[in-house]
Scaffold this active site. Structure first.
Site, short mmCIF file in Angstrom:
data_model
loop_
_atom_site.label_atom_id
_atom_site.label_comp_id
_atom_site.label_asym_id
_atom_site.label_seq_id
_atom_site.Cartn_x
_atom_site.Cartn_y
_atom_site.Cartn_z
N LYS A 1 0.84 -1.21 0.00
CA LYS A 1 0.00 0.00 0.00
C LYS A 1 0.87 1.25 0.00
O LYS A 1 0.64 2.18 -0.78
CB LYS A 1 -0.93 -0.03 1.22
CG LYS A 1 -1.83 1.17 1.35
CD LYS A 1 -3.06 0.84 2.18
CE LYS A 1 -2.84 0.97 3.66
NZ LYS A 1 -2.69 2.36 4.11
N SER A 2 1.85 1.32 0.88
CA SER A 2 2.68 2.52 0.97
C SER A 2 3.42 2.77 -0.33
O SER A 2 3.53 3.91 -0.81
CB SER A 2 3.70 2.37 2.10
OG SER A 2 3.04 2.31 3.33
N GLY B 1 -5.27 8.21 5.32
CA GLY B 1 -4.36 9.19 5.90
C GLY B 1 -3.15 9.41 5.02
O GLY B 1 -2.62 10.53 4.93
N SER C 1 7.17 9.07 11.80
CA SER C 1 6.03 8.89 10.90
C SER C 1 6.46 9.08 9.46
O SER C 1 6.95 10.14 9.08
CB SER C 1 4.93 9.91 11.25
OG SER C 1 4.04 10.05 10.16
N ASP D 1 1.84 -1.04 11.78
CA ASP D 1 0.51 -1.43 11.31
C ASP D 1 0.12 -2.84 11.76
O ASP D 1 -0.99 -3.31 11.45
CB ASP D 1 0.44 -1.35 9.79
CG ASP D 1 0.47 0.09 9.30
OD1 ASP D 1 0.06 0.99 10.06
OD2 ASP D 1 0.92 0.31 8.16
N LYS E 1 -4.62 5.82 14.60
CA LYS E 1 -4.68 5.16 13.29
C LYS E 1 -6.13 5.19 12.77
O LYS E 1 -6.91 6.00 13.21
CB LYS E 1 -4.12 3.73 13.41
CG LYS E 1 -2.62 3.72 13.72
CD LYS E 1 -1.84 4.29 12.56
CE LYS E 1 -0.37 4.42 12.86
NZ LYS E 1 0.35 5.12 11.80
N ARG F 1 -7.53 -3.16 9.29
CA ARG F 1 -6.58 -4.09 9.91
C ARG F 1 -7.18 -4.79 11.13
O ARG F 1 -6.86 -5.94 11.41
CB ARG F 1 -5.28 -3.37 10.27
CG ARG F 1 -4.58 -2.78 9.05
CD ARG F 1 -3.13 -2.50 9.29
NE ARG F 1 -2.60 -1.56 8.31
CZ ARG F 1 -2.25 -1.86 7.06
NH1 ARG F 1 -2.37 -3.10 6.62
NH2 ARG F 1 -1.78 -0.93 6.26
C1 S3P Z 1 2.23 4.87 6.09
C2 S3P Z 1 2.85 5.19 7.27
C3 S3P Z 1 2.37 4.77 8.59
C4 S3P Z 1 1.39 3.61 8.49
C5 S3P Z 1 0.38 3.80 7.41
C6 S3P Z 1 1.06 4.00 6.05
C7 S3P Z 1 2.78 5.42 4.85
O1 S3P Z 1 1.75 5.85 9.24
O2 S3P Z 1 0.73 3.44 9.72
O3 S3P Z 1 -0.47 2.67 7.33
O4 S3P Z 1 2.48 4.90 3.75
O5 S3P Z 1 3.56 6.39 4.92
P1 S3P Z 1 2.66 6.92 10.03
O6 S3P Z 1 3.67 7.36 9.08
O7 S3P Z 1 1.76 8.05 10.41
O8 S3P Z 1 3.18 6.16 11.23
#
Ligand code: S3P
Length: 430
Positions: free
Chosen positions: A23-24, A95, A168, A316, A343, A389
């Site tokens: 996903k990221s 987010g 983060s 996560d 989250k 999740r």
């Molecule tokens: C993510 C970063 C994480 C993770 C989220 C995806 C990302 O959040 O929890 O599911 O893709 O950069 P944080 O960066 O706020 O910890």
């Protein structure tokens, strides 16, 4: 039909599968390709709702993203080259979409409004808006600039050295993406090593990136070269199958082709400390990431203590760790994880409440929880609270309940893992 019944798994169940694209990395493949010069082809893009939100938002900003054979074609517009949207940009539940887009849009002179669903409108945004204002953008939000919707208008920004109060990748990514639109070099320092996909991909596109323990720098106003990208599988999705193997007597799981980036494999290290047999077998490279297979075999597990240093690389995975801790002997204690309260849901309070339905004893703290594992479990009806999740972690736990269980709000899994419930019902039986 939004409730799923999961029967108890008989012994020896085995899963051998691939999981959706990370996903990221999928979000970043779209965003960085949109900011590049030229056309990129992207394969293995995750098909969940969060990544679709990023695709839609970029479309509203004038980026052409179209299906192309078994992948996607993204026509880049260059750094600073997006077009003004004619309405509100809907980030859905994501987010990552909202925070990364805020960083990019701070570098543009037009007005943008970012909004999302009720869960997203409760998530903290000051951590992203504060640095963007320091860089010279108008960056405001509801509730004294702490919550969405967000409004951005910027342009060419001032480079910044930003010390983030939280580890983060979304904050780091937002500031780095804004930094691409700034004169000079932007630096982000953070208290722990968050996932580093943005910096890996930027470097591969020819940006000038430097990194060290807890910091990263990017030079502003680069020309990014469009690169064809094959997104590797998501270790956060693989985590559910690792847990499934551990929860079912004689269980086994092989998950093929996931990123083995060490900023993402923290859960597997924790499971090993609990006594699990977890092998990470490298097979190649994709998107500047090491890629390989995750192989897990059932065995006895012991509770462990997990401290703040271990949290970012497993951030996560705490819902599914909760399911594993429920069957491990002794106590599992997590501290230094206050971020879990912010989250897609409050993953401390709601995880504890849901595990209690199956008879698991959980204490909560402001920054973590304690699970007393190994006790008798009872069948349960769980709720996802709209958190993908949590839905999947509870679904996996059902495998280990005497008569299985039921998850209401199961469709939440579509945010990151369409097809999860079918895969859970699958798996070879001996
Ligand atoms: C993510 C970063 C994480 C993770 C989220 C995806 C990302 O959040 O929890 O599911 O893709 O950069 P944080 O960066 O706020 O910890």
């Amino acid at each position: 039909m939004d409730a799923v019944t999961v029967p108890a798994a008989g012994p020896g169940r085995a899963w051998d599968l691939e999981v959706p694209g990370d996903k990221s990395i999928s979000h970043r493949a779209l965003i960085l390709s949109a900011l590049a010069d030229g056309t990129a082809r992207v394969w293995g893009l995750q098909a969940g709702l969060d990544v679709a939100a990023t695709r839609r938002v970029l479309g509203r900003l004038g980026v052409r993203i179209e299906p192309d054979g078994d992948g996607w074609r993204v026509e880049g517009r260059g750094v600073g080259g997006l077009a003004e949207p004619d309405g509100v940009l809907d980030c859905g539940n994501s987010g990552t979409t909202m925070r990364l887009a805020a960083g990019v849009l701070a570098g543009h002179g037009f007005l943008s409004v970012l909004a999302g669903d009720a869960s997203l409108h409760g998530r903290p945004m000051a951590r992203v808006l504060d640095p963007l204002r320091e860089m010279g953008a108008l960056a405001v939000g509801r509730a004294e600039d702490t919550l969405p919707p967000l409004v951005l208008r910027g342009g060419t920004l001032r480079a910044l050295t930003w010390t983030s109060p939280v580890a983060s990748a979304q904050v780091k990514g937002a500031v780095l993406l804004a930094g691409l639109h700034a004169r000079g070099t932007t630096r982000v320092e953070e208290p722990g090593a968050s996932r580093d996909h943005t910096e890996r991909m930027l470097a591969a596109q020819g940006a000038s990136v430097a990194t060290g323990p807890g910091w990263v720098e990017v030079a502003g106003r680069p020309r990014l070269r469009a690169r064809d990208l094959a997104v590797p599988g998501d270790p956060s999705a693989a985590a559910f199958w690792a847990a499934a193997a551990l929860l079912v007597p004689g269980g086994r799981a092989v998950v093929r082709g996931v990123t083995l980036n060490p900023t993402r494999t923290g859960l597997f290290r924790i499971l090993r400390r609990m006594g699990a047999s977890v092998e990470l077998v490298p097979t190649g490279e994709a998107c500047g990431e090491p890629v390989g297979d995750v192989r897990v075999e059932h065995g006895p597990l012991q509770g462990v203590e997990i401290g703040p240093d271990e949290v970012p690389a497993a951030i996560d995975e705490f819902p599914v760790l909760g399911a594993v801790a429920a069957v491990a002997r002794g106590e599992t204690v997590v501290r230094g994880a206050a971020e879990l309260r912010h989250k897609e849901s409050d993953r401390i309070g709601l995880l504890a409440g849901e595990l209690a339905r199956a008879g698991v004893a959980v204490d909560t703290f402001a920054d973590g929880f304690r699970i007393r594992g190994g006790g008798p479990l009872s069948s349960a009806r769980f709720r996802s609270h709209g958190d993908h999740r949590l839905a999947m972690a509870l679904g996996v736990l059902c495998l280990a309940l005497p008569q299985g269980g039921r998850v209401e709000g199961a469709a939440a899994a579509d945010v990151s893992y369409p097809g999860f419930w079918a895969a859970l019902a699958g798996g070879a039986r001996p």
